[in-house]
Write a protein that holds these residues in place. Structure first.
Motif, PDB file in Angstrom:
ATOM      1  N   VAL A  56      11.458  -9.505   6.057  1.00 33.35           N
ATOM      2  CA  VAL A  56      12.411  -8.745   5.238  1.00 33.35           C
ATOM      3  C   VAL A  56      11.952  -7.292   5.235  1.00 33.35           C
ATOM      4  CG1 VAL A  56      13.431  -8.429   2.954  1.00 33.35           C
ATOM      5  CG2 VAL A  56      13.012 -10.735   3.814  1.00 33.35           C
ATOM      6  N   VAL A  57      12.683  -6.457   5.959  1.00 39.16           N
ATOM      7  CA  VAL A  57      12.247  -5.077   6.174  1.00 39.16           C
ATOM      8  C   VAL A  57      13.138  -4.055   5.482  1.00 39.16           C
ATOM      9  CG1 VAL A  57      11.215  -5.691   8.402  1.00 39.16           C
ATOM     10  CG2 VAL A  57      13.564  -4.804   8.324  1.00 39.16           C
ATOM     11  N   ALA A  58      14.235  -4.519   4.864  1.00 39.56           N
ATOM     12  CA  ALA A  58      15.157  -3.584   4.221  1.00 39.56           C
ATOM     13  C   ALA A  58      15.942  -4.308   3.141  1.00 39.56           C
ATOM     14  CB  ALA A  58      16.110  -2.968   5.245  1.00 39.56           C
ATOM     15  N   VAL A  59      16.545  -3.509   2.260  1.00 36.37           N
ATOM     16  CA  VAL A  59      17.376  -4.020   1.174  1.00 36.37           C
ATOM     17  C   VAL A  59      18.697  -3.260   1.190  1.00 36.37           C
ATOM     18  CG1 VAL A  59      17.648  -4.152  -1.338  1.00 36.37           C
ATOM     19  CG2 VAL A  59      15.436  -4.710  -0.275  1.00 36.37           C
ATOM     20  N   ALA A  95      10.248   0.022  -7.255  1.00 37.47           N
ATOM     21  CA  ALA A  95       9.459  -1.177  -6.961  1.00 37.47           C
ATOM     22  C   ALA A  95       9.222  -1.325  -5.464  1.00 37.47           C
ATOM     23  CB  ALA A  95      10.175  -2.407  -7.505  1.00 37.47           C
ATOM     24  N   LEU A  96      10.229  -1.020  -4.666  1.00 36.00           N
ATOM     25  CA  LEU A  96      10.060  -1.107  -3.219  1.00 36.00           C
ATOM     26  C   LEU A  96       9.094  -0.044  -2.715  1.00 36.00           C
ATOM     27  CD1 LEU A  96      13.763  -1.763  -2.088  1.00 36.00           C
ATOM     28  CD2 LEU A  96      11.893  -3.417  -2.230  1.00 36.00           C
ATOM     29  N   ARG A  97       9.161   1.142  -3.272  1.00 36.25           N
ATOM     30  CA  ARG A  97       8.263   2.213  -2.846  1.00 36.25           C
ATOM     31  C   ARG A  97       6.804   1.899  -3.199  1.00 36.25           C
ATOM     32  NH1 ARG A  97      12.174   3.489  -0.130  1.00 36.25           N
ATOM     33  NH2 ARG A  97      13.310   5.478  -0.260  1.00 36.25           N
ATOM     34  N   ALA A  98       6.608   1.038  -4.187  1.00 37.22           N
ATOM     35  CA  ALA A  98       5.245   0.701  -4.617  1.00 37.22           C
ATOM     36  C   ALA A  98       4.629  -0.430  -3.800  1.00 37.22           C
ATOM     37  CB  ALA A  98       5.259   0.317  -6.094  1.00 37.22           C
ATOM     38  N   LEU A  99       5.390  -1.048  -2.903  1.00 38.92           N
ATOM     39  CA  LEU A  99       4.858  -2.133  -2.080  1.00 38.92           C
ATOM     40  C   LEU A  99       3.813  -1.597  -1.104  1.00 38.92           C
ATOM     41  CD1 LEU A  99       8.146  -4.087  -1.273  1.00 38.92           C
ATOM     42  CD2 LEU A  99       6.376  -4.717  -2.928  1.00 38.92           C
ATOM     43  N   ASP A 100       2.989  -2.492  -0.588  1.00 36.98           N
ATOM     44  CA  ASP A 100       1.936  -2.052   0.338  1.00 36.98           C
ATOM     45  C   ASP A 100       2.413  -2.018   1.782  1.00 36.98           C
ATOM     46  OD1 ASP A 100       2.107  -4.726   0.896  1.00 36.98           O
ATOM     47  OD2 ASP A 100       0.058  -5.222   0.296  1.00 36.98           O
ATOM     48  N   ARG A 101       3.699  -2.156   2.008  1.00 37.99           N
ATOM     49  CA  ARG A 101       4.295  -1.961   3.335  1.00 37.99           C
ATOM     50  C   ARG A 101       5.679  -1.345   3.154  1.00 37.99           C
ATOM     51  NH1 ARG A 101       8.101  -5.788   5.193  1.00 37.99           N
ATOM     52  NH2 ARG A 101       8.505  -7.499   3.722  1.00 37.99           N
ATOM     53  N   PRO A 102       6.189  -0.636   4.165  1.00 36.36           N
ATOM     54  CA  PRO A 102       7.489   0.011   4.010  1.00 36.36           C
ATOM     55  C   PRO A 102       8.637  -0.996   4.046  1.00 36.36           C
ATOM     56  CG  PRO A 102       6.630   0.377   6.217  1.00 36.36           C
ATOM     57  CD  PRO A 102       5.529  -0.291   5.444  1.00 36.36           C
ATOM     58  N   VAL A 103       9.527  -0.887   3.087  1.00 29.19           N
ATOM     59  CA  VAL A 103      10.780  -1.649   3.064  1.00 29.19           C
ATOM     60  C   VAL A 103      11.891  -0.636   2.805  1.00 29.19           C
ATOM     61  CG1 VAL A 103      12.137  -3.433   1.905  1.00 29.19           C
ATOM     62  CG2 VAL A 103       9.670  -3.753   2.225  1.00 29.19           C
ATOM     63  N   SER A 104      12.820  -0.524   3.736  1.00 29.54           N
ATOM     64  CA  SER A 104      13.876   0.474   3.618  1.00 29.54           C
ATOM     65  C   SER A 104      14.869   0.096   2.534  1.00 29.54           C
ATOM     66  CB  SER A 104      14.636   0.602   4.947  1.00 29.54           C
ATOM     67  OG  SER A 104      13.790   1.015   5.985  1.00 29.54           O
TER      68      SER A 104
END
Length: 308
Positions: A165-168, A184-193
């Protein structure tokens, strides 16, 4: 693994008078989208292409047509619209075999009964699909008022536990929920668009921050969406407001009540612009009224949209 950024329209699906896929006009529509400099992908088998009315064979045929027209120029994202997790996994595997570059995973209607209280259901649904395919996935966040919504904690679990899951696609339609999800997504330890789908308040969502736009509304105004996204990226708020002033009245006309006619109205607009031959829709959708057609024509003229 492909990452998703920029403006990614979800195309409409023209039908013939006898309500079969109109391949000629579909290809014409896709070429017009692809001709817009700055289009970063194409989404198919989604709400905009009336996926709920399509058989599995028609979904596959539509995907094949899109892949043929795109010819590798941009990523092709195919919708996974199915209630059962195993059935969704089969659709995902079939899309990968066909050559899709990514998947847009819709929530299952099973969630309507209270999935917010059973987050493991949503996580398990995505995990089952991920086990069946190596394609990157986009999680689809429905409106905050919907029984199909994903709350922020569940969204974080999905993105943390399922690497594919790489984007929302963020369609919460609640700017507070949107910002909560974004942070919350920006705080993850990997990039999620985060791809905004706030078609009626797109400027506000982009100003808060977004990696792109994924919207059926782009099927008509993708050129303006590209201009808007670039203006916000450059932090040129004056230019962004100028572009949004053209988009906003047309967005209001398309997404007026009843909301279910949104893509129906977009088809009418495409036909009025001469970009497709006709605006047929499959039941249970019905043609829009002459009054609505007049409203849409006025909105199209105000937006100064290019003709086909």
């Amino acid at each position: 693994m492909v990452s998703f950024h920029g403006v990614i329209p979800a195309h409409l699906l023209p039908f013939t008078e006898d309500l079969q896929i109109d391949e000629t006009n579909l290809r014409r529509h896709l070429r017009a989208l692809l001709d817009v400099e700055g289009v970063a992908g194409i989404t198919t088998n989604a709400h905009a292409s009336e996926v709920a009315t399509l058989t599995a064979d028609e979904q596959r045929r539509q995907l094949d047509i899109v892949l043929d027209e795109v010819a590798g120029r941009v990523p092709v994202i195919s919708g996974v619209y199915q209630d059962g997790s195993a059935k969704a996994a089969r659709i995902a595997a079939d899309a990968e075999a066909a050559g899709a570059d990514g998947l847009l995973v819709f929530p299952t209607v099973v969630f309507e009964g209270g999935a917010q209280l059973r987050p493991e259901m949503a996580v398990g649904h995505y995990a089952t699909i991920a086990d069946a395919t190596s394609l990157p996935m986009i999680a689809f966040v429905y409106p905050a008022t919907s029984g199909l919504r994903l709350d922020t904690d569940t969204l974080v679990r999905i993105c943390s536990e399922i690497d594919s899951v790489v984007a929302v696609k963020e369609w919460s339609n609640d700017i507070v929920a949107y910002e909560r999800n974004l942070r919350a997504l920006r705080a993850l330890d990997r990039p999620v668009s985060l791809l905004s789908s706030f078609s009626r308040s797109l400027l506000a969502s982009l100003v808060l921050g977004a990696d792109g736009i994924l919207s059926g509304h782009g099927s008509v105004v993708v050129d303006l969406q590209v201009e808007l996204f670039r203006a916000v990226e450059k932090q040129d708020l004056g230019e962004a407001r100028r572009v949004w002033d053209r988009i906003q009245p047309f967005a209001e006309a398309c997404y007026a009540d009843p909301f279910l006619d949104g893509h129906n109205r977009m088809k009418v607009a495409l036909a009025q612009l001469g970009r497709i031959d006709a605006a047929h829709v499959r039941p249970p959708l019905q043609p829009v009224s002459d009054t609505e057609r007049a409203t849409l024509r006025t909105a199209v003229e105000r937006a100064e949209l290019p003709r086909g």
